[in-house]
Design a protein around this motif. Structure first.
Motif, PDB file in Angstrom:
ATOM      1  N   VAL A 152       0.863  -1.179   0.000  1.00 16.74           N
ATOM      2  CA  VAL A 152       0.000   0.000   0.000  1.00 16.74           C
ATOM      3  C   VAL A 152       0.898   1.227   0.000  1.00 16.74           C
ATOM      4  O   VAL A 152       1.635   1.471   0.953  1.00 16.74           O
ATOM      5  CB  VAL A 152      -0.941   0.028   1.223  1.00 16.74           C
ATOM      6  CG1 VAL A 152      -1.770   1.311   1.222  1.00 16.74           C
ATOM      7  CG2 VAL A 152      -1.840  -1.202   1.230  1.00 16.74           C
ATOM      8  N   ARG A 187       0.774   5.442  -1.035  1.00 18.11           N
ATOM      9  CA  ARG A 187      -0.057   6.582  -1.390  1.00 18.11           C
ATOM     10  C   ARG A 187      -1.514   6.150  -1.570  1.00 18.11           C
ATOM     11  O   ARG A 187      -2.218   6.607  -2.475  1.00 18.11           O
ATOM     12  CB  ARG A 187       0.469   7.274  -2.651  1.00 18.11           C
ATOM     13  CG  ARG A 187       1.894   7.822  -2.487  1.00 18.11           C
ATOM     14  CD  ARG A 187       2.350   8.568  -3.716  1.00 18.11           C
ATOM     15  NE  ARG A 187       1.514   9.748  -3.954  1.00 18.11           N
ATOM     16  CZ  ARG A 187       1.682  10.934  -3.354  1.00 18.11           C
ATOM     17  NH1 ARG A 187       2.657  11.093  -2.456  1.00 18.11           N
ATOM     18  NH2 ARG A 187       0.881  11.956  -3.631  1.00 18.11           N
ATOM     19  N   ARG A 188      -1.935   5.231  -0.691  1.00 18.46           N
ATOM     20  CA  ARG A 188      -3.303   4.710  -0.622  1.00 18.46           C
ATOM     21  C   ARG A 188      -3.703   3.916  -1.868  1.00 18.46           C
ATOM     22  O   ARG A 188      -4.897   3.722  -2.149  1.00 18.46           O
ATOM     23  CB  ARG A 188      -4.296   5.836  -0.359  1.00 18.46           C
ATOM     24  CG  ARG A 188      -3.954   6.657   0.881  1.00 18.46           C
ATOM     25  CD  ARG A 188      -4.962   7.735   1.159  1.00 18.46           C
ATOM     26  NE  ARG A 188      -4.457   8.637   2.203  1.00 18.46           N
ATOM     27  CZ  ARG A 188      -5.069   9.729   2.614  1.00 18.46           C
ATOM     28  NH1 ARG A 188      -6.243  10.062   2.069  1.00 18.46           N
ATOM     29  NH2 ARG A 188      -4.544  10.509   3.547  1.00 18.46           N
ATOM     30  N   GLU A 204       2.468   6.518   6.197  1.00 18.79           N
ATOM     31  CA  GLU A 204       1.222   7.165   6.599  1.00 18.79           C
ATOM     32  C   GLU A 204       0.405   6.291   7.537  1.00 18.79           C
ATOM     33  O   GLU A 204      -0.291   6.790   8.430  1.00 18.79           O
ATOM     34  CB  GLU A 204       0.396   7.518   5.370  1.00 18.79           C
ATOM     35  CG  GLU A 204      -0.914   8.206   5.696  1.00 18.79           C
ATOM     36  CD  GLU A 204      -1.744   8.488   4.455  1.00 18.79           C
ATOM     37  OE1 GLU A 204      -2.553   9.443   4.486  1.00 18.79           O
ATOM     38  OE2 GLU A 204      -1.599   7.751   3.450  1.00 18.79           O
ATOM     39  N   TRP A 205       0.500   4.978   7.369  1.00 26.89           N
ATOM     40  CA  TRP A 205      -0.341   4.057   8.123  1.00 26.89           C
ATOM     41  C   TRP A 205       0.223   3.707   9.491  1.00 26.89           C
ATOM     42  O   TRP A 205      -0.454   3.047  10.286  1.00 26.89           O
ATOM     43  CB  TRP A 205      -0.570   2.785   7.299  1.00 26.89           C
ATOM     44  CG  TRP A 205      -1.335   3.049   6.047  1.00 26.89           C
ATOM     45  CD1 TRP A 205      -0.841   3.560   4.872  1.00 26.89           C
ATOM     46  CD2 TRP A 205      -2.730   2.865   5.840  1.00 26.89           C
ATOM     47  NE1 TRP A 205      -1.836   3.701   3.951  1.00 26.89           N
ATOM     48  CE2 TRP A 205      -3.030   3.268   4.515  1.00 26.89           C
ATOM     49  CE3 TRP A 205      -3.765   2.379   6.636  1.00 26.89           C
ATOM     50  CZ2 TRP A 205      -4.309   3.215   3.982  1.00 26.89           C
ATOM     51  CZ3 TRP A 205      -5.044   2.319   6.103  1.00 26.89           C
ATOM     52  CH2 TRP A 205      -5.307   2.735   4.788  1.00 26.89           C
ATOM     53  N   THR A 261     -10.128  -3.504   0.361  1.00 27.01           N
ATOM     54  CA  THR A 261     -10.030  -2.082   0.715  1.00 27.01           C
ATOM     55  C   THR A 261      -9.594  -1.975   2.164  1.00 27.01           C
ATOM     56  O   THR A 261     -10.122  -2.681   3.031  1.00 27.01           O
ATOM     57  CB  THR A 261     -11.378  -1.369   0.532  1.00 27.01           C
ATOM     58  OG1 THR A 261     -11.839  -1.543  -0.809  1.00 27.01           O
ATOM     59  CG2 THR A 261     -11.241   0.118   0.842  1.00 27.01           C
ATOM     60  N   ILE A 271      -8.619   7.157   6.963  1.00 28.72           N
ATOM     61  CA  ILE A 271      -8.094   7.139   5.597  1.00 28.72           C
ATOM     62  C   ILE A 271      -8.519   5.830   4.933  1.00 28.72           C
ATOM     63  O   ILE A 271      -8.678   4.803   5.594  1.00 28.72           O
ATOM     64  CB  ILE A 271      -6.561   7.288   5.556  1.00 28.72           C
ATOM     65  CG1 ILE A 271      -5.876   6.148   6.336  1.00 28.72           C
ATOM     66  CG2 ILE A 271      -6.129   8.629   6.110  1.00 28.72           C
ATOM     67  CD1 ILE A 271      -4.349   6.194   6.237  1.00 28.72           C
ATOM     68  N   THR A 328      -8.142   3.331   1.231  1.00 32.21           N
ATOM     69  CA  THR A 328      -7.423   3.073  -0.024  1.00 32.21           C
ATOM     70  C   THR A 328      -8.391   3.152  -1.200  1.00 32.21           C
ATOM     71  O   THR A 328      -9.604   2.942  -1.055  1.00 32.21           O
ATOM     72  CB  THR A 328      -6.753   1.693   0.001  1.00 32.21           C
ATOM     73  OG1 THR A 328      -7.737   0.680   0.261  1.00 32.21           O
ATOM     74  CG2 THR A 328      -5.675   1.637   1.078  1.00 32.21           C
ATOM     75  N   GLU A 329      -7.851   3.453  -2.367  1.00 31.16           N
ATOM     76  CA  GLU A 329      -8.702   3.545  -3.558  1.00 31.16           C
ATOM     77  C   GLU A 329      -9.058   2.150  -4.048  1.00 31.16           C
ATOM     78  O   GLU A 329      -8.451   1.147  -3.652  1.00 31.16           O
ATOM     79  CB  GLU A 329      -7.994   4.325  -4.670  1.00 31.16           C
ATOM     80  CG  GLU A 329      -6.855   3.587  -5.327  1.00 31.16           C
ATOM     81  CD  GLU A 329      -6.305   4.343  -6.526  1.00 31.16           C
ATOM     82  OE1 GLU A 329      -5.775   3.664  -7.435  1.00 31.16           O
ATOM     83  OE2 GLU A 329      -6.398   5.586  -6.558  1.00 31.16           O
TER      84      GLU A 329
END
Length: 235
Positions: free
Chosen positions: A7, A9-10, A37-38, A80, A91, A93-94
């Motif tokens: 993962v 940048r999402r 980020e996570w 996801t 946040i 994920t896409e």
């Protein structure tokens, strides 16, 4: 089988042709490599979708087991991730550009498991049960500690009492010796050749095994000292 997933940048990335086989039960896991980020997330939920079937799990460290419910049928399996910091930040994920594909299993007649895969609610219930068990163990340990402390205090009180009794016994013997020395002006003081014996009442003895007193003789049977015409008991 372990499936690696990254993962960044999402966005989710995984190797090509990394597919699953239908009808497996707890047979596949995802090992996830998150970007920085996570790292701040308190909890990370994992949502699985395959057609009309879905399941929500909690990431355990960096690994999550693929629930069997989403591999019953062949098709595209989407994953996801949703991360939470308390209730203030979330946040997501896409959508996967290239989902996992669940390939058909070979011809087989199998029943579905009777137990569902653990979901997020089960995860937190397990945490609560573990906390209760840890508290029960802690309470037992504290009760044992208090019992041990009570035993220690009781033993210390008995030891002090024994010391007080010994001191009183020695004081009585010292008083008896002083009294013997003052019984008669013509009777010399007691000469103690050997050590003072407390247990059987013996005050001291000569090399001959008798208590040395000018006009008195120690009578072992009567536990007394004869002085003149009288007897003086030795405590």
């Amino acid at each position: 089988m372990e499936h690696k997933l990254r993962v960044e940048r999402r966005v989710l990335w995984h190797p090509n042709n990394d597919d699953l086989i239908a009808l497996g039960v707890r047979s596949d896991t995802l090992k996830v490599d998150f970007d920085a980020e996570w790292e701040a997330m308190d909890h990370i939920y994992v949502h699985f979708y395959n057609g009309t079937r879905s399941h929500r799990s909690i990431l355990d460290g960096d690994t999550v087991t693929v629930p069997w419910e989403v591999t019953l049928d062949p098709g595209d399996m989407f994953v996801t991730f949703v991360g939470y910091v308390g209730l203030e930040k979330r946040i997501v994920t896409e959508q996967m550009e290239r989902p996992y594909f669940v390939n058909p299993a070979g011809p087989v007649d199998l029943e579905s498991p009777h137990t569902k895969s653990p979901d997020d609610i089960q995860y937190f219930l397990d945490i609560a049960r573990r906390a209760q068990e840890e508290e029960r163990i802690r309470a037992i340990a504290e009760q044992q500690r208090q019992t041990n402390e009570a035993v220690r205090i009781a033993n210390e009180e008995r030891r002090l009492l024994a010391e007080q009794l010994d001191a009183a016994h020695i004081a009585r013997i010292a008083l008896a010796i002083q009294t013997l020395g003052q019984l008669h002006a013509d009777v010399p003081y007691l000469y103690l050749v050997d050590a003072l014996h407390i247990g059987d009442g013996l005050v001291g003895e000569s090399g001959e095994g008798e208590l040395m007193l000018s006009d008195g003789v120690y009578d072992a049977d009567a536990a007394s000292i004869r002085v003149g015409g009288g007897f003086v008991g030795v405590p």
